[in-house]
Design an enzyme around this catalytic site. Structure first.
Site, PDB file in Angstrom:
ATOM      1  N   ASN A  87      24.481  34.313 -20.285  1.00 53.60           N
ATOM      2  CA  ASN A  87      24.933  34.365 -21.666  1.00 53.60           C
ATOM      3  C   ASN A  87      26.043  33.374 -21.977  1.00 53.60           C
ATOM      4  O   ASN A  87      26.239  33.017 -23.136  1.00 53.60           O
ATOM      5  CB  ASN A  87      25.425  35.784 -21.986  1.00 53.60           C
ATOM      6  CG  ASN A  87      26.137  35.864 -23.317  1.00 53.60           C
ATOM      7  OD1 ASN A  87      25.526  35.753 -24.376  1.00 53.60           O
ATOM      8  ND2 ASN A  87      27.452  36.046 -23.284  1.00 53.60           N
ATOM      9  N   TYR A 151      25.245  21.499 -28.874  1.00 54.49           N
ATOM     10  CA  TYR A 151      24.869  22.906 -28.664  1.00 54.49           C
ATOM     11  C   TYR A 151      23.366  23.078 -28.774  1.00 54.49           C
ATOM     12  O   TYR A 151      22.721  23.692 -27.912  1.00 54.49           O
ATOM     13  CB  TYR A 151      25.592  23.752 -29.703  1.00 54.49           C
ATOM     14  CG  TYR A 151      25.264  25.231 -29.680  1.00 54.49           C
ATOM     15  CD1 TYR A 151      25.869  26.086 -28.764  1.00 54.49           C
ATOM     16  CD2 TYR A 151      24.379  25.779 -30.601  1.00 54.49           C
ATOM     17  CE1 TYR A 151      25.595  27.440 -28.758  1.00 54.49           C
ATOM     18  CE2 TYR A 151      24.094  27.131 -30.602  1.00 54.49           C
ATOM     19  CZ  TYR A 151      24.702  27.963 -29.685  1.00 54.49           C
ATOM     20  OH  TYR A 151      24.421  29.308 -29.684  1.00 54.49           O
TER      21      TYR A 151
END
Length: 252
Positions: A87, A151
């Site tokens: 994560n 990202y």
């Protein structure tokens, strides 16, 4: 629903707050024992106080040696790993033209290489026991434009990695999947900061961009992740599941 996760050994990265924290707490409530990993030692220890089955391990997950140390700590504590949740991640940079190459590299190390490396560390253990589940947390922007390019690029790579690894290891009893959240709000997150700064602008954003009419919650992402990691999802492998209230423009 009993997900059959009692006594499973879980490692969750980026677990001191937000989505990672929510995932970790839900695993603990399901009876699993969970290593929670993040750079913020104080935040980890605070999270660990919320459930006795949470074991905090502080480390900088952009560093290869630190990842190895973290994994070794988990194994010494629990003896095995049944479930890995990759994560940890974050956004850097601005436009492609104005973002230095170093920040593209940072985004990959943070969002992508950490997941690849932890998967490589966990695979020998999972292969030996002929079972395991890996869930990677990507983003809807790993499948389409929006947000910052470094990202997006890293999350797109993570989705591709998920499918490649899933096909490699399912015959050995290991399932690999990905979850792609949309705009998720929580007290320490960027969306909450934007709401606090300009609530009217964010209301317009929600009306324009999210058919569901609101931001998603950490719990809604955690529910999907924990299900995917359980045997109730035994025939799901290589999937990327959007959790976004219809926000994504991707139609496949």
């Amino acid at each position: 629903m009993d997900l059959g996760l009692q006594n499973k050994k879980v490692l969750v990265t980026g677990a001191s707050r937000g989505i990672g924290k929510g995932i970790s707490l839900l695993f603990a409530k399901e009876g699993a024992e969970v290593s929670i990993v993040a750079r913020n030692k104080e935040g980890l220890e605070k999270t660990a106080q919320e459930h006795p089955s949470l074991y905090p391990i502080a480390g900088d997950l952009t560093d290869e040696k630190e990842r190895e140390r973290v994994f070794k700590d988990h194994m010494e504590q629990f003896g095995t790993i049944d479930i890995l949740i990759n994560n940890v991640g974050g956004s850097v940079g601005t436009t492609v033209d104005e973002t230095p190459l170093s920040q593209f590299q940072q985004a990959m190390e943070w969002n992508y290489f950490s997941a690849v490396h932890f998967s490589q560390l966990a695979l020998p253990v999972m292969k030996k026991q002929e079972s395991g589940a890996i869930v990677n947390i990507s983003s809807i922007y790993g499948r389409e434009s929006g947000g910052k390019a470094p990202y997006n690029n890293a999350k797109s790579a993570l989705i591709s990695f998920t499918k490649a690894l899933a096909d490699e290891v399912i015959s050995e009893g290991i399932r690999v999947n990905s979850v792609a959240p949309g705009s998720i709000i929580h007290p320490e997150g960027s969306w909450q900061k934007r709401v606090d700064e300009d609530p009217e602008k964010m209301k317009k954003f929600v009306r324009r961009e999210i058919p569901g009419g609101r931001f998603g919650t950490v719990e809604e992402v955690a529910n999907v992740v924990v299900f995917l990691a359980s045997e109730k999802a035994s025939w799901i492998s290589g999937a990327t599941i959007q959790v976004d209230g219809g926000q994504s423009h991707m139609n496949m």
